[in-house]
Design an enzyme around this catalytic site. Structure first.
Site, PDB file in Angstrom:
ATOM      1  N   CYS A 109     111.253  77.755  71.476  1.00  0.00           N
ATOM      2  CA  CYS A 109     111.654  76.839  70.405  1.00  0.00           C
ATOM      3  C   CYS A 109     113.047  76.286  70.714  1.00  0.00           C
ATOM      4  CB  CYS A 109     111.658  77.574  69.073  1.00  0.00           C
ATOM      5  SG  CYS A 109     112.379  76.619  67.726  1.00  0.00           S
TER       6      CYS A 109
ATOM      7  N   CYS B 179     113.646  81.077  62.005  1.00  0.00           N
ATOM      8  CA  CYS B 179     113.928  79.785  62.656  1.00  0.00           C
ATOM      9  C   CYS B 179     114.519  78.828  61.620  1.00  0.00           C
ATOM     10  CB  CYS B 179     112.648  79.206  63.243  1.00  0.00           C
ATOM     11  SG  CYS B 179     112.885  77.565  63.938  1.00  0.00           S
TER      12      CYS B 179
ATOM     13  N   ALA C 176     103.937  27.179  30.108  1.00  0.00           N
ATOM     14  CA  ALA C 176     104.805  26.913  31.255  1.00  0.00           C
ATOM     15  C   ALA C 176     106.209  26.519  30.780  1.00  0.00           C
ATOM     16  CB  ALA C 176     104.206  25.803  32.118  1.00  0.00           C
TER      17      ALA C 176
ATOM     18  N   LYS D  59      85.399  44.216  48.231  1.00  0.00           N
ATOM     19  CA  LYS D  59      85.147  44.978  47.008  1.00  0.00           C
ATOM     20  C   LYS D  59      83.703  44.758  46.576  1.00  0.00           C
ATOM     21  CE  LYS D  59      89.921  44.257  45.813  1.00  0.00           C
ATOM     22  NZ  LYS D  59      90.870  43.382  45.143  1.00  0.00           N
TER      23      LYS D  59
ATOM     24  N   LYS E  62      94.233  40.766  52.852  1.00  0.00           N
ATOM     25  CA  LYS E  62      95.065  41.903  52.447  1.00  0.00           C
ATOM     26  C   LYS E  62      96.507  41.479  52.695  1.00  0.00           C
ATOM     27  CE  LYS E  62      95.475  46.867  52.764  1.00  0.00           C
ATOM     28  NZ  LYS E  62      96.909  47.004  52.875  1.00  0.00           N
TER      29      LYS E  62
ATOM     30  N   SER F  70      95.177  53.365  46.481  1.00  0.00           N
ATOM     31  CA  SER F  70      95.288  52.752  47.797  1.00  0.00           C
ATOM     32  C   SER F  70      93.875  52.470  48.299  1.00  0.00           C
ATOM     33  CB  SER F  70      96.068  53.646  48.743  1.00  0.00           C
ATOM     34  OG  SER F  70      95.480  54.904  48.748  1.00  0.00           O
TER      35      SER F  70
ATOM     36  N   TYR G   1     107.527  27.408  27.949  1.00  0.00           N
ATOM     37  CA  TYR G   1     108.115  28.640  27.407  1.00  0.00           C
ATOM     38  C   TYR G   1     108.709  29.480  28.550  1.00  0.00           C
ATOM     39  CZ  TYR G   1     108.377  33.281  25.302  1.00  0.00           C
ATOM     40  OH  TYR G   1     108.811  34.512  24.891  1.00  0.00           O
TER      41      TYR G   1
HETATM   42  S1  IVH Z   1      92.905  46.043  45.992  1.00  0.00           S
HETATM   43  C1  IVH Z   1      91.953  49.758  43.895  1.00  0.00           C
HETATM   44  N1  IVH Z   1      93.331  43.741  47.218  1.00  0.00           N
HETATM   45  O1  IVH Z   1      96.969  47.134  49.756  1.00  0.00           O
HETATM   46  C2  IVH Z   1      92.212  48.751  44.920  1.00  0.00           C
HETATM   47  N2  IVH Z   1      94.901  45.495  47.508  1.00  0.00           N
HETATM   48  O2  IVH Z   1      96.409  49.584  51.135  1.00  0.00           O
HETATM   49  C3  IVH Z   1      93.608  48.538  45.167  1.00  0.00           C
HETATM   50  N3  IVH Z   1      96.799  44.939  48.902  1.00  0.00           N
HETATM   51  O3  IVH Z   1      98.258  49.184  47.264  1.00  0.00           O
HETATM   52  C4  IVH Z   1      94.044  47.357  45.775  1.00  0.00           C
HETATM   53  N4  IVH Z   1      96.222  42.866  49.320  1.00  0.00           N
HETATM   54  O4  IVH Z   1      99.005  46.777  47.202  1.00  0.00           O
HETATM   55  C5  IVH Z   1      93.766  44.993  46.995  1.00  0.00           C
HETATM   56  N5  IVH Z   1      93.650  41.675  48.215  1.00  0.00           N
HETATM   57  C6  IVH Z   1      94.066  42.918  47.987  1.00  0.00           C
HETATM   58  C7  IVH Z   1      95.261  43.399  48.538  1.00  0.00           C
HETATM   59  C8  IVH Z   1      95.631  44.712  48.273  1.00  0.00           C
HETATM   60  C9  IVH Z   1      97.124  43.811  49.524  1.00  0.00           C
HETATM   61  C10 IVH Z   1      97.573  46.193  48.925  1.00  0.00           C
HETATM   62  C11 IVH Z   1      97.686  46.861  47.580  1.00  0.00           C
HETATM   63  C12 IVH Z   1      97.338  48.306  47.819  1.00  0.00           C
HETATM   64  C13 IVH Z   1      97.343  48.394  49.297  1.00  0.00           C
HETATM   65  C14 IVH Z   1      96.377  49.455  49.769  1.00  0.00           C
END
Ligand code: IVH
Length: 666
Positions: free
Chosen positions: A397, A421, A25, A281, A109, A73, A27
């Site tokens: 159109c 077009c 910290a 997950k 999220k 994503s 550093y």
């Molecule tokens: S896991 C392989 N966990 O949501 C799994 N993503 O819609 C990838 N995000 O691009 C992401 N909070 O930036 C994960 N607790 C969370 C998250 C999260 C936000 C975002 C992340 C991803 C996007 C996808």
């Protein structure tokens, strides 16, 4: 500068002598102090400044970096049923018994922007934004100004990429906007935009002045496992010094996970940051590994989004746009209104049927909704009973005046003008040079319009002929020798470019970037795809490609059926000479081979078997032919097995297949 020397001394103590005198910290505080000084007194920056150990601050636009592992994503779910279905799908894929527990993690999220932090030997060496998932932007100097991000780790794997969200807290966002307003500067629509704008600054001192934070939620490349489960790995990240959301939980069952979703939703308004759902997950990392990915999202994770946010406003105008496939799309112009923190002034109205379903006319009051990143839409017409002039949908159109018709059984109305077009021509060319396709710098919308009007551009092949107009172009206003040469060089750099991106750039209906890759992984070249699509078994051959369904197959056949498309493509291929597809999958003895699975498989599902084949670089086909290299047959295999035997193709059982997979990937 004394400070820089001091930091260099601590680096040596830490790395070469294994005898640090200060904590991580402390550093970090030194590094940050040094950075602030450099920002204030740029003339004092040393060439060997610790802030620029890896890749100096990029000047001009941020430098691009390719992620060691793609940044994926998430698939979205909006209901309890979809979450339950997700867990059932996981069970099916892994062939788990009814009673086998599937533990999940559940966490908020965060509505920020994802960032990948790469540490080598404990030192932060690279911070990158997600970008398109494959290539992001280098924001290392900027990330170094964020207090939540450790500069140095103790006891971490030699290579560790930590992934998470950079965000701005709600209170910091409000204070920032107040300051912006006081100084007549740009007001941000929401914390996410403020965070993105702050992180993607060319000047790190701008980032340093913004209150950014970081929460870790995963990892990319890692030289040793962080744990056996997601929960263990996240705990390890926490002990390494990364902030983890307080609401991160391990849940034994889907019911527990859903209960935690409800708890997070309940707490949403009181959380210090914006969230738009809960991410689940699969906890076991060996299962995550087996589940793998489909397109751009992992099969082992799911985003459970909160219900859409709604608002009421007035539909001021209905305008018709013409897209690159000639599709007429009605767009609603609204009296601007805030929905869930974003100002909305346009909505998609989808098509003619949607307008009549809602009975929409200019002047109606409407309820609109916005869910996550989805384009806002109208869900209800609040004044449909009031008398008003009906909206008449055009049958021509609005751009070229050609007739606009609906295809048999289709709701969409398309301009029949084709290449005459201008809207279609320009939209197609714009798509062809866009980032995901040929990504040609300097060929923006204005330029495309200019060249099209001059008659220089009809189709994409003409882009590769622009050099012929060099002299004329130099005589035009706004074009100097340097800008002309830059443009021509950018085009020239695309000769021999990636075939998948060129195929995507053609803008064939239903062929997105992912499908284009799937097709080329299978066929290797656009010429081979064309031959298959114009051959006698076109539908069957195309449908054998992983990821290609009947609608896609039909769109490809339709495209190649048109003679002018074939001519244009031949012209383009001769000029652009795209490189055959190179898979980024591992090269194994199975690369490019075709494998057929038949009969019932016992230790894995058919999908998992196919995914395994793909990981070896092989393709899984649906039927046996002379081109098949291997048949994996389980109990009950019938005609396919017989055919394989007749053709003398190697046939193995499931156990042998497992050995092949282990041998090739192990
Ligand atoms: S896991 C392989 N966990 O949501 C799994 N993503 O819609 C990838 N995000 O691009 C992401 N909070 O930036 C994960 N607790 C969370 C998250 C999260 C936000 C975002 C992340 C991803 C996007 C996808």
């Amino acid at each position: 500068m004394r400070l820089a020397r001091e930091i260099a001394r601590h680096n040596r103590l830490y790395h070469d002598q294994d005898a640090p005198e200060i904590s991580d910290a402390e550093y970090d505080a030194l590094v940050r102090e040094n950075l602030e000084l450099e920002v204030r007194f740029p003339h004092l920056v040393r060439a060997d400044s610790p802030s620029s150990v890896v890749g100096a601050a990029p000047s001009g636009p941020l430098a691009k970096v390719t992620h060691a592992r793609p940044m994926l994503s998430l698939e979205n779910a909006f209901s309890t049923e979809e979450v339950e279905e997700f867990v059932r799908r996981v069970r099916r894929f892994l062939s788990l018994g009814e009673q086998e527990p599937v533990a999940l993690t559940a966490e908020p999220k965060i509505d920020g922007l994802s960032c990948s932090l790469r540490y080598e030997s404990g030192r932060l060496i690279l911070a990158a934004t997600r970008g398109d998932g494959t290539v992001g932007e280098d924001v290392t100097p900027n990330a170094r100004t964020i207090g939540d991000i450790p500069q140095q780790l103790t006891g971490a794997p030699v290579v560790l990429e930590v992934r998470g969200e950079v965000y701005m807290s709600k209170t910091d966002f409000a204070a920032l906007n107040a300051r912006q307003e006081a100084s007549a500067a740009k007001i941000f629509a929401n914390p996410r935009n403020a965070a993105a704008g702050s992180l993607r600054q060319k000047d790190p001192s701008m980032t340093a002045a913004r209150p950014l934070r970081f929460l870790a939620h995963g990892w990319g490349e890692c030289s040793e496992p962080l744990g056996a489960t997601q929960a263990e790995a996240v705990e390890r990240l926490r002990t390494l010094g990364f902030p983890i959301a307080d609401q991160f939980r391990r849940c034994d069952t889907v019911e527990d996970a859903l209960a935690h979703y409800a708890a997070i939703e309940h707490a949403r308004a009181d959380l210090p940051f914006d969230i738009d759902g809960v991410v689940y997950k699969v906890d076991r990392l060996d299962w995550q590994e087996r589940l793998g990915f489909v397109a751009r999202a992992p099969r082992w994770a799911l985003a459970h989004k909160f219900p859409a946010e709604k608002a009421e406003t007035t539909l001021e105008k209905i305008e018709i746009q013409v897209g690159r496939t000639g599709k007429l799309t009605p767009v609603g112009r609204l009296t601007p209104v805030g929905v869930g923190g974003v100002i909305v002034s346009n909505v998609t109205l989808h098509n003619r049927d949607e307008i009549s379903r809602l009975g929409l006319r200019e002047g109606d009051r409407v309820r609109i909704q916005r869910a996550g990143d989805v384009i806002p839409q109208v869900v209800e017409n609040l004044t449909r009973d009031e008398p008003r002039t009906p909206f008449v949908y055009p049958d021509h159109c609005p751009i070229c005046g050609s007739e606009a018709v609906a295809e048999e059984g289709e709701v969409d109305i398309r301009c029949t003008g084709g290449l005459i077009c201008p809207a279609q021509r320009i939209e197609r060319l714009k798509h062809f040079v866009s980032r995901g396709a040929l990504d040609i710098d300097g060929l923006g919308e204005k330029t495309i319009e200019e060249f099209t009007t001059l008659g220089w551009l009809h189709g994409p092949a003409d882009i590769f002929r622009l050099a012929e107009h060099r002299a004329d172009l130099l005589g035009r206003e706004g074009w100097k020798e340097k800008s002309v040469d830059n443009l021509l060089a950018a085009i020239d750099a695309r000769v021999g470019f990636d075939s998948a991106r060129l195929l995507f750039g053609l803008g064939i209906r239903h062929i997105g970037a992912v499908t284009a890759k799937d097709l080329l992984r299978h066929f290797g070249t656009i010429e081979a795809l064309r031959d298959a699509a114009t051959g006698p078994d076109a539908q069957a051959e195309l449908s054998a490609v992983e990821g290609v369904g009947p609608a896609v197959a039909e769109a490809i056949v339709d495209f190649f059926h048109e003679e002018h498309n074939q001519d244009e493509l031949a012209d383009l291929l001769a000029l652009a000479r795209p490189a055959p597809f190179v898979s980024n999958a591992r090269q194994t003895e199975w690369t490019g081979k075709t494998i057929v699975f038949t009969g019932s498989l016992e230790t894995m599902s058919r999908d998992e078997a196919k995914a395994q084949a793909e990981r070896l670089g092989a393709k899984a086909a649906g039927s046996v032919s002379a081109k098949t290299d291997l048949v994996v047959a389980g109990p009950g295999a019938g005609s396919k097995l017989k055919k394989a035997e007749e053709l003398g193709i190697r046939v193995v059982g499931e156990e042998e297949w497992a050995r092949i997979v282990a041998g090739a990937t192990g």
